[in-house]
Scaffold this motif. Structure first.
Motif, PDB file in Angstrom:
ATOM      1  N   VAL A   1      25.519  -1.829  -6.472  1.00 12.96           N
ATOM      2  CA  VAL A   1      24.678  -2.971  -6.782  1.00 12.96           C
ATOM      3  C   VAL A   1      25.484  -4.267  -6.764  1.00 12.96           C
ATOM      4  N   LEU A   2      26.739  -4.187  -7.240  1.00 18.73           N
ATOM      5  CA  LEU A   2      27.568  -5.388  -7.244  1.00 18.73           C
ATOM      6  C   LEU A   2      27.992  -5.761  -5.834  1.00 18.73           C
ATOM      7  N   LYS A   3      28.204  -4.741  -5.006  1.00 18.21           N
ATOM      8  CA  LYS A   3      28.637  -5.006  -3.650  1.00 18.21           C
ATOM      9  C   LYS A   3      27.537  -5.697  -2.850  1.00 18.21           C
ATOM     10  N   ARG A   4      26.327  -5.235  -3.048  1.00 14.58           N
ATOM     11  CA  ARG A   4      25.174  -5.849  -2.384  1.00 14.58           C
ATOM     12  C   ARG A   4      24.347  -6.541  -3.441  1.00 14.58           C
ATOM     13  N   ASN A   5      23.620  -7.565  -3.006  1.00 19.92           N
ATOM     14  CA  ASN A   5      22.782  -8.254  -3.974  1.00 19.92           C
ATOM     15  C   ASN A   5      21.555  -7.412  -4.295  1.00 19.92           C
ATOM     16  N   PHE A   6      21.561  -6.877  -5.529  1.00 21.30           N
ATOM     17  CA  PHE A   6      20.565  -5.909  -5.959  1.00 21.30           C
ATOM     18  C   PHE A   6      19.141  -6.422  -5.829  1.00 21.30           C
ATOM     19  N   SER A   7      18.903  -7.637  -6.331  1.00 19.62           N
ATOM     20  CA  SER A   7      17.529  -8.111  -6.373  1.00 19.62           C
ATOM     21  C   SER A   7      16.961  -8.300  -4.970  1.00 19.62           C
ATOM     22  N   LYS A   8      17.851  -8.546  -4.011  1.00 25.07           N
ATOM     23  CA  LYS A   8      17.348  -8.755  -2.659  1.00 25.07           C
ATOM     24  C   LYS A   8      17.081  -7.440  -1.945  1.00 25.07           C
ATOM     25  N   GLU A   9      17.675  -6.365  -2.458  1.00 28.35           N
ATOM     26  CA  GLU A   9      17.521  -5.094  -1.764  1.00 28.35           C
ATOM     27  C   GLU A   9      16.198  -4.432  -2.079  1.00 28.35           C
TER      28      GLU A   9
ATOM     29  N   SER B   1     -14.357  -1.641   2.537  1.00 28.24           N
ATOM     30  CA  SER B   1     -13.073  -2.346   2.539  1.00 28.24           C
ATOM     31  C   SER B   1     -12.389  -2.260   3.899  1.00 28.24           C
ATOM     32  N   LYS B   2     -12.615  -1.176   4.608  1.00 31.86           N
ATOM     33  CA  LYS B   2     -11.986  -1.031   5.914  1.00 31.86           C
ATOM     34  C   LYS B   2     -12.589  -2.029   6.917  1.00 31.86           C
ATOM     35  N   GLU B   3     -13.930  -2.128   6.917  1.00 32.64           N
ATOM     36  CA  GLU B   3     -14.583  -3.075   7.828  1.00 32.64           C
ATOM     37  C   GLU B   3     -14.148  -4.501   7.496  1.00 32.64           C
ATOM     38  N   LEU B   4     -14.075  -4.786   6.202  1.00 32.84           N
ATOM     39  CA  LEU B   4     -13.703  -6.135   5.780  1.00 32.84           C
ATOM     40  C   LEU B   4     -12.282  -6.461   6.217  1.00 32.84           C
ATOM     41  N   SER B   5     -11.385  -5.447   6.124  1.00 34.73           N
ATOM     42  CA  SER B   5      -9.984  -5.703   6.476  1.00 34.73           C
ATOM     43  C   SER B   5      -9.824  -5.972   7.968  1.00 34.73           C
ATOM     44  N   LYS B   6     -10.807  -5.517   8.766  1.00 32.81           N
ATOM     45  CA  LYS B   6     -10.733  -5.812  10.197  1.00 32.81           C
ATOM     46  C   LYS B   6     -11.449  -7.117  10.545  1.00 32.81           C
ATOM     47  N   THR B   7     -12.114  -7.708   9.548  1.00 29.40           N
ATOM     48  CA  THR B   7     -12.844  -8.948   9.773  1.00 29.40           C
ATOM     49  C   THR B   7     -12.087 -10.146   9.218  1.00 29.40           C
ATOM     50  N   LEU B   8     -11.334  -9.894   8.138  1.00 29.69           N
ATOM     51  CA  LEU B   8     -10.746 -11.001   7.393  1.00 29.69           C
ATOM     52  C   LEU B   8      -9.284 -10.700   7.042  1.00 29.69           C
ATOM     53  N   ALA B   9      -8.389 -11.626   7.403  1.00 33.16           N
ATOM     54  CA  ALA B   9      -6.980 -11.488   7.031  1.00 33.16           C
ATOM     55  C   ALA B   9      -6.614 -12.666   6.138  1.00 33.16           C
ATOM     56  N   VAL B  10      -5.700 -12.441   5.199  1.00 35.11           N
ATOM     57  CA  VAL B  10      -5.387 -13.504   4.246  1.00 35.11           C
ATOM     58  C   VAL B  10      -3.881 -13.772   4.152  1.00 35.11           C
ATOM     59  N   VAL B  11      -3.552 -14.981   3.763  1.00 32.33           N
ATOM     60  CA  VAL B  11      -2.184 -15.315   3.343  1.00 32.33           C
ATOM     61  C   VAL B  11      -2.328 -15.893   1.945  1.00 32.33           C
ATOM     62  N   LEU B  12      -1.738 -15.225   0.972  1.00 30.92           N
ATOM     63  CA  LEU B  12      -1.946 -15.608  -0.423  1.00 30.92           C
ATOM     64  C   LEU B  12      -0.730 -16.333  -0.985  1.00 30.92           C
ATOM     65  N   THR B  13      -0.862 -16.809  -2.211  1.00 32.80           N
ATOM     66  CA  THR B  13       0.267 -17.495  -2.846  1.00 32.80           C
ATOM     67  C   THR B  13       1.223 -16.520  -3.507  1.00 32.80           C
ATOM     68  N   GLU B  14       0.808 -15.249  -3.638  1.00 35.05           N
ATOM     69  CA  GLU B  14       1.656 -14.241  -4.272  1.00 35.05           C
ATOM     70  C   GLU B  14       3.023 -14.143  -3.602  1.00 35.05           C
ATOM     71  N   PRO B  15       4.094 -14.131  -4.364  1.00 32.13           N
ATOM     72  CA  PRO B  15       5.410 -13.989  -3.736  1.00 32.13           C
ATOM     73  C   PRO B  15       5.642 -12.555  -3.251  1.00 32.13           C
ATOM     74  N   ILE B  16       6.436 -12.417  -2.210  1.00 29.66           N
ATOM     75  CA  ILE B  16       6.762 -11.099  -1.671  1.00 29.66           C
ATOM     76  C   ILE B  16       8.115 -10.689  -2.226  1.00 29.66           C
ATOM     77  N   VAL B  17       8.185  -9.523  -2.887  1.00 33.14           N
ATOM     78  CA  VAL B  17       9.450  -9.118  -3.504  1.00 33.14           C
ATOM     79  C   VAL B  17      10.319  -8.269  -2.585  1.00 33.14           C
ATOM     80  N   ALA B  18       9.733  -7.699  -1.551  1.00 31.35           N
ATOM     81  CA  ALA B  18      10.494  -6.751  -0.736  1.00 31.35           C
ATOM     82  C   ALA B  18      11.425  -7.477   0.224  1.00 31.35           C
TER      83      ALA B  18
END
Lengths: 341, 324
Positions: free
Chosen positions: A332-340, B78-95
């Motif tokens: 975790v220290l080697k890589r930035n944990f929160s970004k992973e 929900s499936k039909e709607l997802s093919k009709t409407l796409a969104v960009v929200l204010t929610e942050p992306i954590v990944a």
């Protein structure tokens, strides 16, 4: 054709798993040379009858339990972390381990207080008590899950259930005798051994059952990385995923805890290790990667816990945390944990 | 004639908790057209997000009708709607571990089976989305390592990959610098035309919205939604209705929002536009009365006043300030 980096890493991890398995089986208080083990396994004839006993009825089931527990806990942990979008979530956040602990505490501690305990450390009795406790908490959490809308509330409720049940265990522990207390403490330190083939078979079946919902929700977990609103906008039902996740983690981590005790650390740490090594957020890779890493980690920790050459052994929880924590801190220290994440 | 893909007819929306009902929006009428960029403007708390939630099918319609491509929204699954409407929200992306390419591929989710396997067609749609948002070259970079502007383009690409005729974006230009704001909105405008999509953008950037949008919706508390061609609303003086405070107003000549500061009386000789900025600076310094006439020379710039010369507005303001 291009072979992907992820594929190579998965194959590599599988080879490491085979070696870890052999290493795990060859180490123990009685030293049995590796060639003897391999010969015995492949030809079916053993130099000594005692070797066959030790390998086939003690070490092999234990190694299998290590693999099953590693798979079950890691995959439960990964599901929880993605679903709750919380890097600190693990297989036990919904109170499953506290529930199993509660069942076992009733068996051992309340048994000693009210005098109905007989042969309390029979593995079947402990497993049944653990399963019933974990099942009870799971039913309660599910009742709540049915009512609450967002996943964060569910997370808090799960943790609160765990806290409430732990306090009941403390009360039981306070009033019970030294003997029972020690039995319970030893159970809570976790143990991979002591299970016969019948129990190992049952554990395997439950783990496989728990993996089925996982396979069918890979796409949903990937979409959930963006959060519930985005997932819903892409036609994923967060509610359906929630139920699949509760069933899957309930089966897998519930069974592991019932048979082996609460094994700390693996479920939270292994998904991070997999993310760091494979450098991906794709669950098609992360699920098998976590399963492999979890199995290897538990096999190696168990091998170390044997204290090879001595008659003593350490509880598995002590080893997983002692060995695993520095490794994870290092990664975790080697890589930035929160970004992973 | 442009086709309406989302229509509200006498639409009422709100939230319910137990027996307590709180109506947020009442009697809305609107049409969202294909091939156009529509901007939704309104101050915080007028119910813009509530309207978007209803269009996403996340909250029920209380009264009136919400039609998507002529059908009641609630009739779509929900499936039909997802093919009709796409969104960009204010929610942050954590990944942060995800690459831009993987993020955009997630847009294909409604078309995939359980394993998430992308067919050749899916990959082609993803690549086209990357190309039309001009981020193909950062396809393999991780979300944690790209700029906010690039991340927003990646989110737009993800919505494009969802291949829906309607796109809704909730404040896509928040946190971006001015150049990126213009670029994102310009991009959305060109996508709406080239791919014949209906794009609805919720924004607080009035200037940029006026510059780029075809249609404008203005929402005010407890009032009807004002909708129309952007320029029509400007000409009719309806933009001003966005501002309830008297001190701020919309200058329809300059096309921008201004603080209604009292300007200094200035008897000047020279360029009108230079005089305007001098008046502005004087207004900020609370100087409203300039006794003698001012001569403004343009190139090189200097101000001639009571026999003195000032080479910058700052010097001139400082002189008057001391003189008072």
């Amino acid at each position: 054709m291009k072979i992907s980096r992820n594929g190579i890493l998965l194959a590599g991890a599988f080879i490491v798993l085979i070696f870890s398995l052999l290493l795990n089986v060859s180490l123990g208080s009685v030293s049995i040379p590796m060639p003897t083990i391999l010969e015995g396994l492949f030809s079916g004839s053993w130099d000594k009858n005692s070797y066959e006993q030790i390998i086939l009825n003690y070490r092999f089931p234990k190694a299998l339990v290590a693999i099953l527990a590693g798979v079950g806990l890691s995959i439960s942990g990964l599901q929880m972390q993605t679903f709750f979008r919380n890097p600190l979530a693990g297989p036990y956040v919904l109170g499953i381990s506290s529930g199993a602990g509660f069942g076992v505490a009733i068996l051992i501690l309340a048994g000693s207080i009210f005098g109905f305990a007989s042969n309390a450390m029979n593995p079947w009795a402990v497993a049944v008590a653990g399963t019933m406790g974990a099942g009870l908490i799971l039913v309660l959490v599910s009742l709540v899950a049915w009512r609450v809308k967002d996943s964060m509330t569910l997370l808090i409720v799960g943790i609160m259930f765990g806290a409430a049940v732990s306090s009941i265990i403390s009360v039981l522990a306070y009033f019970s005798g030294a003997e029972a207390l020690k039995l319970y403490t030893i159970w809570s330190m976790g143990s991979l051994g002591g299970l016969g083939w019948a129990q190992v078979t049952l554990l395997s079946v439950v783990i496989l059952l728990g993996l089925i919902p996982v396979i069918f929700s890979i796409r949903a977990f990937n979409a959930s990385l963006l959060g519930e609103s985005y997932a819903a906008s892409m036609g994923i039902s967060p509610l359906k995923l929630r139920w699949l996740m509760i069933i899957s983690t309930g089966l897998m981590s519930g069974a592991v805890t019932a048979f082996c005790g609460p094994i700390a650390f693996v479920g939270i740490a292994v998904p991070h290790v997999a993310r760091i090594i494979w450098k991906t957020a794709d669950h098609r890779i992360l699920f098998p990667a976590s399963a492999l890493c979890g199995s290897v980690l538990l096999l190696l920790c168990d091998a170390i816990g044997q204290l090879p050459g001595s008659a003593q052994s350490l509880p598995i929880n002590a080893v997983t945390s002692l060995i695993g924590a520095p490794i994870v801190i290092g990664l975790v220290l080697k890589r930035n944990f929160s970004k992973e994440f | 004639m442009k086709k309406a893909v989302i229509s509200g007819r006498n639409l009422s929306l709100g939230y319910q908790k137990g027996d307590r009902k709180r109506e947020v929006l009442h009697g809305l009428n609107f049409d969202l057209y294909t091939g156009q960029l529509t901007c939704l403007l309104g101050s915080n708390g007028v119910g813009k997000t509530t309207l978007v939630k209803a269009i996403m099918g996340r909250i029920p319609v209380w009264n009136g009708k919400l039609l998507v491509e002529g059908k009641e929204l609630s009739a779509l699954n929900s499936k039909e709607l997802s093919k009709t409407l796409a969104v960009v929200l204010t929610e942050p992306i954590v990944a942060g571990n995800m690459t831009v390419g993987q993020l955009v591929s997630l847009g294909r989710t409604p078309y995939l089976n359980w394993s998430g396997y992308l067919s050749a067609h899916d990959k082609q749609v993803v690549e086209e989305a990357l190309i039309s948002t001009q981020i193909l070259e950062i396809k393999d970079e991780r979300l944690s390592e790209i700029s906010d502007g690039q991340r927003q383009k990646a989110m737009i690409a993800r919505a494009l990959a969802q291949d829906a005729p309607i796109m809704i974006l909730d404040e896509p230009t928040a946190h971006l610098d001015l150049v990126n704001r213009f670029e994102i909105m310009q991009l959305l405008h060109s996508i709406s035309q080239s791919q014949n999509k209906s794009i609805l953008v919720i924004t607080h950037d009035l200037d940029i919205a006026l510059e780029t949008s075809d249609q404008l919706w203005i929402m005010k508390k407890k009032e009807k939604l004002i909708a129309g061609l952007t320029e029509d609303l400007i000409v009719k003086g309806l933009i001003d209705s966005l501002f309830s405070k008297e001190k701020i107003h919309f200058n329809s000549k300059r096309g921008k929002v201004e603080l209604e500061n009292k300007l200094a009386k200035l008897d000047f000789e020279g360029d009108e536009y230079l005089a305007f900025w001098i008046q502005k600076a004087l207004g900020k310094a609370n100087i409203y009365d300039v006794k003698s006439p001012v001569k403004i020379h343009e190139n090189p710039f200097f101000i001639h006043y009571e026999g003195l010369e000032f080479s910058s507005i700052q010097e001139f303001v400082a002189f008057l300030f001391l003189g008072e």
